[in-house]
Design an enzyme around this catalytic site. Structure first.
Site, PDB file in Angstrom:
ATOM      1  N   LYS A  41     -11.602   3.049  -2.892  1.00  0.00           N
ATOM      2  CA  LYS A  41     -11.299   2.925  -1.465  1.00  0.00           C
ATOM      3  C   LYS A  41     -10.438   4.103  -1.009  1.00  0.00           C
ATOM      4  CE  LYS A  41      -7.666  -0.373  -2.680  1.00  0.00           C
ATOM      5  NZ  LYS A  41      -6.400  -0.484  -2.022  1.00  0.00           N
ATOM      6  N   ARG A 140      -1.708 -12.245   1.117  1.00  0.00           N
ATOM      7  CA  ARG A 140      -2.294 -11.104   1.827  1.00  0.00           C
ATOM      8  C   ARG A 140      -3.761 -11.378   2.118  1.00  0.00           C
ATOM      9  NH1 ARG A 140      -2.865  -5.067  -0.749  1.00  0.00           N
ATOM     10  NH2 ARG A 140      -4.396  -6.156  -2.009  1.00  0.00           N
ATOM     11  N   TYR A 262      13.813  24.296  10.999  1.00  0.00           N
ATOM     12  CA  TYR A 262      14.174  23.394  12.108  1.00  0.00           C
ATOM     13  C   TYR A 262      15.548  22.754  11.895  1.00  0.00           C
ATOM     14  CZ  TYR A 262       9.546  23.548  14.238  1.00  0.00           C
ATOM     15  OH  TYR A 262       8.407  23.952  14.865  1.00  0.00           O
ATOM     16  N   MET A 311       5.367  21.288  10.208  1.00  0.00           N
ATOM     17  CA  MET A 311       4.014  20.727  10.265  1.00  0.00           C
ATOM     18  C   MET A 311       3.042  21.477   9.338  1.00  0.00           C
ATOM     19  SD  MET A 311       1.476  20.222  13.525  1.00  0.00           S
ATOM     20  CE  MET A 311       2.566  19.147  14.423  1.00  0.00           C
TER      21      MET A 311
HETATM   22  C1  LIG Z   1      -7.640  -5.972  -4.442  1.00  0.00           C
HETATM   23  C2  LIG Z   1      -7.331  -4.715  -5.166  1.00  0.00           C
HETATM   24  N1  LIG Z   1      -7.757  -4.558  -6.415  1.00  0.00           N
HETATM   25  C3  LIG Z   1      -7.494  -3.447  -7.133  1.00  0.00           C
HETATM   26  C4  LIG Z   1      -6.757  -2.418  -6.568  1.00  0.00           C
HETATM   27  C5  LIG Z   1      -6.434  -1.204  -7.401  1.00  0.00           C
HETATM   28  O1  LIG Z   1      -5.055  -1.180  -7.654  1.00  0.00           O
HETATM   29  P1  LIG Z   1      -4.386   0.012  -8.465  1.00  0.00           P
HETATM   30  O2  LIG Z   1      -4.614   1.236  -7.666  1.00  0.00           O
HETATM   31  O3  LIG Z   1      -2.946  -0.372  -8.514  1.00  0.00           O
HETATM   32  O4  LIG Z   1      -5.049   0.055  -9.789  1.00  0.00           O
HETATM   33  C6  LIG Z   1      -6.285  -2.538  -5.277  1.00  0.00           C
HETATM   34  C7  LIG Z   1      -5.490  -1.452  -4.687  1.00  0.00           C
HETATM   35  O5  LIG Z   1      -4.651  -1.579  -3.884  1.00  0.00           O
HETATM   36  C8  LIG Z   1      -6.580  -3.714  -4.542  1.00  0.00           C
HETATM   37  O6  LIG Z   1      -6.137  -3.880  -3.299  1.00  0.00           O
END
Ligand SMILES: Cc1ncc(COP(=O)(O)O)c(C=O)c1O
Length: 374
Positions: A41, A140, A262, A311
């Site tokens: 992701k 969450r 700055y 920046m």
């Molecule tokens: C549901 C879920 N699984 C796995 C992961 C992977 O976690 P990590 O990067 O700590 O291995 C994440 C990352 O935030 C996550 O949200």
């Protein structure tokens, strides 16, 4: 990356795909018979999912997790046809059909998502696969214990849904001794009994290092693949993945007492050589690094940050180097052997995840260990 790109860019980001694959193999070996997925992701934590995911697939990874449907769609033509992409947030209302059309597996987190997915399955007159997430102590994503019990006692709640997996996420896994780990594991074991038998997944990177009891059938590492340390306070067993080098734009010699940058936040107490480098907070070199004693490195010499991060630039105190050592175009190391991502994060008062996912779009990116670019 072409030489032309490298010449034009203000900074170079090198991503070692071979190291990412080695890290995946290390984790895969550590979990024995359990499957090792890859979390890609946020553009593979800022490193480029379109390059990282195919490299991992070539190394043998067959399951990938992203957060959003769009991230899954972007991988569609990058992965072999037997790879599965799972979307952690599940479908946003109305997007369910697109998951089916593209063969993407949703993680269903709420009763509403279960209901929408089941309704679509029944309207298509076929079972649709999904992973069901239960919340075991993070509040969450995922079904609460109460919702899970309601699902278990409602014969129609899962109608049309093939439960292809049950998952939860650990809140404190990087602290091996944290009592929440065991509590979450116990709740997870109990939660599984409320759902049809299905492969189970609890561990992220750090969770893998909590031991076999946390591996279940599938683990979901992200950070450790990208070289971040999975266990707080312990030596990092993962290979480093990222190198960031900034280019010198200009150098100057200043008198003692001359303010730099700055707010005139820094002055040298002696004559100094200042090098201005083309990386700033717009590139993810966080402004908080200006207060944390961060440095760049050249030829084994630390060049402390002098003044605030701008920046597009930082200014370095290069007085420790001989005159002429740095000239316009010289590369100094910001992330690399001398200063790994976790060390940069500590200096900025944040975590390696934030440093990686903040890496800017203006860098010339170079991928190592990939047949396509080697
Ligand atoms: C549901 C879920 N699984 C796995 C992961 C992977 O976690 P990590 O990067 O700590 O291995 C994440 C990352 O935030 C996550 O949200």
């Amino acid at each position: 990356m072409s030489n032309h790109e490298q010449t034009r860019a203000g900074a170079l980001l090198t991503v070692d795909l071979g190291a990412i694959c080695d890290n995946w193999r290390t984790l895969d070996a550590a979990v024995g018979a359990a499957e090792c997925a890859a979390v890609v992701k946020a553009d593979a934590y800022g490193l480029g999912a379109a390059r990282v995911a195919p490299a991992l697939a070539a190394a043998g990874c067959r399951r990938f997790f992203v957060a959003h449907l769009d991230e899954a769609l972007a991988l569609e033509h990058c992965l072999p046809s037997d790879a599965t992409v799972c979307v952690l947030h599940g479908p946003t209302p109305g997007a369910e059909r697109e998951f089916v059309e593209h063969g993407i597996v949703p993680v269903l987190n709420s009763r509403a998502q279960l209901a929408a997915w089941g309704a679509l399955a029944r309207s298509l007159d076929r079972e649709l696969p999904a992973i069901v997430q239960v919340d075991t102590g993070m509040a969450r994503l995922g079904l609460s214990t109460q919702e899970l019990h309601a699902v278990a006692s409602d014969a129609d709640a899962l109608a049309g849904i093939r439960v292809a997996g049950v998952m939860s996420h650990l809140a404190c896994a990087e602290q091996a001794g944290h009592p929440a780990n065991l509590a979450q594991r116990q709740r997870f074991v109990a939660a599984r009994r409320c759902l049809p038998p299905a492969p189970a997944s609890l561990a992220n990177s750090s969770g893998i290092f909590l031991g076999e009891a946390y591996h279940f059938d599938l683990v979901r590492p992200g950070a450790a693949l990208y070289g971040l340390a999975p266990v707080e306070g312990a030596p990092n067993p993962m290979r480093p993945v990222v190198r960031l080098q900034g280019k010198v734009v200009q150098t100057r010699t200043i008198e003692a007492g001359t303010p730099v940058g700055y707010g005139h936040a820094w002055r040298s107490d002696r004559p100094a050589r200042i090098a201005t480098v083309a990386v700033g907070y717009a590139d993810g070199w966080l402004r908080s690094l200006g207060h944390g004693g961060a440095a760049a490195w050249f030829d084994g010499v630390a060049l402390p940050l002098a003044g605030r991060v701008s920046m597009d630039t930082i200014t370095l105190d290069a007085s420790a180097l001989p005159d002429g050592a740095l000239v316009p175009g010289t590369l100094v190391e910001l992330i690399g052997e001398r200063q790994v991502v976790d060390a940069v994060a500590a200096r900025a008062g944040t975590i390696g995840y934030e440093i990686l996912t903040s890496l800017g779009s203006r860098y010339a990116r170079h991928y190592l260990g990939d047949a396509a670019t080697a």
